[in-house]
Scaffold this active site. Structure first.
Site, mmCIF file in Angstrom:
data_model
loop_
_atom_site.group_PDB
_atom_site.id
_atom_site.type_symbol
_atom_site.label_atom_id
_atom_site.label_comp_id
_atom_site.label_asym_id
_atom_site.label_seq_id
_atom_site.Cartn_x
_atom_site.Cartn_y
_atom_site.Cartn_z
ATOM 1 N N LYS A 117 0.833 -1.203 0.000
ATOM 2 C CA LYS A 117 0.000 0.000 0.000
ATOM 3 C C LYS A 117 0.869 1.255 0.000
ATOM 4 O O LYS A 117 0.679 2.175 -0.792
ATOM 5 C CB LYS A 117 -0.886 -0.022 1.257
ATOM 6 C CG LYS A 117 -1.799 1.168 1.392
ATOM 7 C CD LYS A 117 -2.547 1.171 2.728
ATOM 8 C CE LYS A 117 -3.179 -0.148 3.052
ATOM 9 N NZ LYS A 117 -4.181 -0.062 4.106
ATOM 10 N N LYS A 129 3.004 -1.896 11.370
ATOM 11 C CA LYS A 129 1.678 -1.829 11.997
ATOM 12 C C LYS A 129 1.823 -2.185 13.465
ATOM 13 O O LYS A 129 2.770 -2.869 13.850
ATOM 14 C CB LYS A 129 0.736 -2.827 11.313
ATOM 15 C CG LYS A 129 -0.735 -2.551 11.542
ATOM 16 C CD LYS A 129 -1.272 -1.479 10.611
ATOM 17 C CE LYS A 129 -2.671 -1.079 10.977
ATOM 18 N NZ LYS A 129 -3.280 -0.203 9.950
ATOM 19 N N GLY A 168 -3.184 6.334 13.295
ATOM 20 C CA GLY A 168 -4.407 5.726 13.846
ATOM 21 C C GLY A 168 -4.863 4.521 13.044
ATOM 22 O O GLY A 168 -4.368 4.238 11.959
ATOM 23 N N ASP A 169 -5.807 3.802 13.590
ATOM 24 C CA ASP A 169 -6.515 2.704 12.917
ATOM 25 C C ASP A 169 -7.760 2.467 13.779
ATOM 26 O O ASP A 169 -8.174 3.375 14.520
ATOM 27 C CB ASP A 169 -5.620 1.444 12.823
ATOM 28 C CG ASP A 169 -6.201 0.371 11.907
ATOM 29 O OD1 ASP A 169 -6.099 0.518 10.682
ATOM 30 O OD2 ASP A 169 -6.787 -0.614 12.410
ATOM 31 N N THR A 212 -8.840 8.826 4.333
ATOM 32 C CA THR A 212 -9.062 7.444 3.880
ATOM 33 C C THR A 212 -10.414 7.335 3.169
ATOM 34 O O THR A 212 -10.517 6.754 2.079
ATOM 35 C CB THR A 212 -8.965 6.458 5.053
ATOM 36 O OG1 THR A 212 -7.745 6.709 5.756
ATOM 37 C CG2 THR A 212 -8.959 5.023 4.575
ATOM 38 N N ASN A 244 -14.141 6.304 11.370
ATOM 39 C CA ASN A 244 -13.460 7.344 10.600
ATOM 40 C C ASN A 244 -13.574 7.119 9.091
ATOM 41 O O ASN A 244 -13.920 8.030 8.345
ATOM 42 C CB ASN A 244 -11.985 7.390 11.037
ATOM 43 C CG ASN A 244 -11.173 8.333 10.186
ATOM 44 O OD1 ASN A 244 -10.502 7.910 9.260
ATOM 45 N ND2 ASN A 244 -11.245 9.623 10.463
ATOM 46 N N SER A 384 -0.902 10.851 5.517
ATOM 47 C CA SER A 384 0.025 10.811 6.650
ATOM 48 C C SER A 384 1.442 11.153 6.189
ATOM 49 O O SER A 384 2.183 11.867 6.871
ATOM 50 C CB SER A 384 0.042 9.410 7.272
ATOM 51 O OG SER A 384 -1.009 9.264 8.187
HETATM 52 P P1 NDP Z 1 -12.851 3.185 13.626
HETATM 53 O O1 NDP Z 1 -12.470 2.613 14.926
HETATM 54 O O2 NDP Z 1 -13.014 4.653 13.466
HETATM 55 O O3 NDP Z 1 -14.217 2.516 13.116
HETATM 56 C C1 NDP Z 1 -14.325 1.141 12.914
HETATM 57 C C2 NDP Z 1 -15.776 0.838 12.570
HETATM 58 O O4 NDP Z 1 -15.906 -0.532 12.236
HETATM 59 C C3 NDP Z 1 -16.693 1.089 13.739
HETATM 60 O O5 NDP Z 1 -17.956 1.452 13.254
HETATM 61 C C4 NDP Z 1 -16.746 -0.283 14.405
HETATM 62 O O6 NDP Z 1 -17.906 -0.490 15.175
HETATM 63 C C5 NDP Z 1 -16.735 -1.187 13.207
HETATM 64 N N1 NDP Z 1 -16.124 -2.465 13.571
HETATM 65 C C6 NDP Z 1 -14.911 -2.664 14.120
HETATM 66 N N2 NDP Z 1 -14.711 -3.974 14.362
HETATM 67 C C7 NDP Z 1 -15.830 -4.572 13.965
HETATM 68 C C8 NDP Z 1 -16.222 -5.910 13.943
HETATM 69 N N3 NDP Z 1 -15.433 -6.891 14.401
HETATM 70 N N4 NDP Z 1 -17.449 -6.186 13.446
HETATM 71 C C9 NDP Z 1 -18.245 -5.195 12.975
HETATM 72 N N5 NDP Z 1 -17.919 -3.912 12.988
HETATM 73 C C10 NDP Z 1 -16.727 -3.604 13.461
HETATM 74 O O7 NDP Z 1 -11.797 2.614 12.584
HETATM 75 P P2 NDP Z 1 -11.452 3.133 11.123
HETATM 76 O O8 NDP Z 1 -12.665 3.681 10.475
HETATM 77 O O9 NDP Z 1 -10.241 3.955 11.226
HETATM 78 O O10 NDP Z 1 -11.026 1.771 10.427
HETATM 79 C C11 NDP Z 1 -11.936 0.952 9.691
HETATM 80 C C12 NDP Z 1 -11.161 0.058 8.737
HETATM 81 O O11 NDP Z 1 -10.416 0.872 7.827
HETATM 82 C C13 NDP Z 1 -10.130 -0.865 9.386
HETATM 83 O O12 NDP Z 1 -10.054 -2.075 8.632
HETATM 84 C C14 NDP Z 1 -8.827 -0.100 9.224
HETATM 85 O O13 NDP Z 1 -7.697 -0.952 9.251
HETATM 86 C C15 NDP Z 1 -9.053 0.500 7.854
HETATM 87 N N6 NDP Z 1 -8.212 1.659 7.535
HETATM 88 C C16 NDP Z 1 -8.240 2.787 8.317
HETATM 89 C C17 NDP Z 1 -7.470 3.873 7.986
HETATM 90 C C18 NDP Z 1 -7.556 5.170 8.717
HETATM 91 O O14 NDP Z 1 -6.958 6.163 8.237
HETATM 92 N N7 NDP Z 1 -8.256 5.261 9.823
HETATM 93 C C19 NDP Z 1 -6.529 3.821 6.844
HETATM 94 C C20 NDP Z 1 -6.631 2.636 6.045
HETATM 95 C C21 NDP Z 1 -7.426 1.595 6.423
HETATM 96 P P3 NDP Z 1 -17.818 -0.306 16.786
HETATM 97 O O15 NDP Z 1 -17.651 1.157 16.994
HETATM 98 O O16 NDP Z 1 -19.101 -0.838 17.278
HETATM 99 O O17 NDP Z 1 -16.641 -1.121 17.209
#
Ligand code: NDP
Length: 453
Positions: A117, A129, A168-169, A212, A244, A384
């Site tokens: 990536k 990571k 973050g993640d 993202t 996010n 980033s």
């Molecule tokens: P957040 O913590 O902001 O949000 C995650 C979301 O996914 C929440 O709504 C959460 O629900 C839900 N979620 C998490 N785990 C589960 C699960 N096991 N089953 C169902 N729903 C779930 O994280 P991000 O938005 O930052 O990340 C989301 C994805 O994007 C991840 O795969 C991350 O690796 C990827 N990503 C993020 C980046 C970033 O800049 N933030 C960059 C590139 C990829 P709940 O609140 O109920 O847990």
């Protein structure tokens, strides 16, 4: 499935026997190696220099105890991780995940994906990571702060602006990055760009919060244009997640003329036929950190469904475009079948590895445009890296300037992927193209830098 190349088979078998329990990691490696068959066949140097066996092995794995004190004064212990996977093209770069499901397999799969990536962004960043099995849900701000400080007290020894730059993640947003940055600065007495996703008052970049989700939509828009001669306008879009990535994907879908009608969290999902109310979603999730039941309670047009095993969730809603933005393996073969039957034309991944290999295969067979995570969600890490540039320059770029660079990067990823796929006889295959384009640059740098002996 067996590999055609005996070299790839040998490397994969060895990896599997050494890491048999690391299912997510093995899934991510297999997917990349399958795309590399024609590259390995055309380049004997890869075997000569041991590139495949080196690229699947992290340069360094750091595993540590995080002890912290909760609001009741009780000592709690979690496990912390940082996997520094590959530094051939730049300092390790990749997010930190705080979620109870975090283990070494999850962090290694994420770190491995991050190598390719980061290479695809064209910026000088290596792959890494980290995270912890700490569960932020239900914790007070003070507990989050004490955990983040304890986590950074150890992590600080292994990172630095020119060594490893976390971000973050899942479970790590602006609040957590702030607490970690404060602790880093306290311990090191230096103000450097050691973390990204920082607040705007202390070195953060405009657009990083949105990057993202926005990047995912820029990528999807360009791929739709190139492969399906269409775009977002007038399209119904199913989004999963409510964090996010999902929130800013929803925002950009609206700006590009589409209508996002779903979102989800770990306990349930929303179908809102009038379109997701973005301001309400931000209020519920970003400001109040509540469940989606609160969204449904405030929005008469929305249906709320509890998450139930074996059901399709947001993927049961008829849509033109699907953007999975929650977590790994959240979209399986049955969900893919349902989406295909309902006429989906494009699926692009906001989350990391949200589609199972069987789902990806089904989309391919059905001619659905499929944009893999390592390409489609690279906008976050790309921005980033732009934050790192601004920190090094001690300058601050405008929103428009960063957003324009982000758009160029995401369009470039689509075109580089398509070119790489075509070069190896897989025209239009965005999965193979992303894997190959990301790999070639890293492999070349690894060969150039030699092996110490
Ligand atoms: P957040 O913590 O902001 O949000 C995650 C979301 O996914 C929440 O709504 C959460 O629900 C839900 N979620 C998490 N785990 C589960 C699960 N096991 N089953 C169902 N729903 C779930 O994280 P991000 O938005 O930052 O990340 C989301 C994805 O994007 C991840 O795969 C991350 O690796 C990827 N990503 C993020 C980046 C970033 O800049 N933030 C960059 C590139 C990829 P709940 O609140 O109920 O847990």
């Amino acid at each position: 499935m067996e590999f055609k190349s005996s070299y790839l088979q040998r490397v994969y078998d060895g990896l599997e026997s050494r890491n048999a329990e690391q299912t997510e990691f093995l899934q991510a490696v297999r997917e990349v190696l399958e795309s590399l068959e024609p590259v390995v066949a055309a380049n004997p140097d890869l075997e000569k220099w041991g590139i495949i066996e080196r690229i699947v092995e992290p340069e360094r794995v750091i595993l540590f105890r995080v002890s912290w004190v909760d609001d009741q004064g009780k000592v709690q212990v979690n496990r912390g991780y940082r996997v520094q996977f590959n530094s051939a093209i730049g300092p390790y770069k990749g997010g930190l995940r705080l979620h109870p499901s975090v283990n070494l397999s999850v962090i290694k799969f994420l770190g491995f994906e991050q190598i390719f990536k980061n290479s695809l962004t064209t910026l000088p960043i290596g792959g890494g990571k980290g995270g912890s099995d700490f569960d932020p849900k239900g914790k007070s701000d003070m507990e989050i702060m004490r955990f983040c400080q304890a986590f950074m007290t150890e992590l600080e020894k292994h990172i630095g602006a020119d060594t490893d730059v976390p971000a973050g993640d899942i479970g790590v947003g602006g609040r957590e990055i702030g607490f970690m940055y404060g602790q880093y600065k306290r311990l090191r007495n230096e103000f450097t760009g050691v973390l990204t996703g920082k607040g705007l008052t202390y070195g953060g970049s405009l657009v990083r919060t949105e990057a993202t989700g926005y990047g995912l939509c820029y990528y999807t828009q360009e791929a739709l244009k190139c492969l399906k001669n269409t775009d977002f306008s007038g399209k119904k879009v199913a989004v999963s997640g409510a964090g996010n990535v999902a929130i800013y994907a929803i925002e950009k879908v609206y700006q590009l003329g589409g209508t996002p009608v779903t979102c989800s969290d770990s306990t349930g999902w929303i179908y809102d036929p009038q379109g997701i109310d973005l301001e309400l979603l931000k209020e519920v999730k970003e400001v109040k950190r509540q469940r989606l039941t609160e969204y449904a309670a405030a929005r008469p047009s929305a249906e709320y469904h509890e998450k139930a095993a074996g059901e399709h969730g947001v993927w049961s809603v008829k849509c033109d475009i699907a953007l999975p933005c929650a977590t790994q393996n959240e979209l399986d073969a049955n969900d893919a079948k349902m989406l295909i039957e309902n006429g989906v034309i494009a699926v692009c991944e906001g989350a990391n590895m949200p589609s199972t290999p069987e789902a990806v295969e089904a989309f391919k067979k059905a001619g659905v445009l499929f944009g893999p995570a390592k390409a489609a969600n690279a906008g976050g890490v790309a921005t980033s890296a732009l934050e790192m540039s601004q920190n090094s320059e001690r300058l601050h770029w405008s929103f428009e300037e960063v957003d324009e660079k982000l758009q160029d990067i995401m369009k470039g990823i689509v075109h580089n992927s398509l070119d790489a796929a075509e070069k190896y006889g897989m025209k239009g295959d965005l999965v193979a193209g992303a894997n190959i384009a990301g790999f070639e640059k890293v492999a070349e740098a690894m060969i150039a830098q030699g092996v110490a002996y």
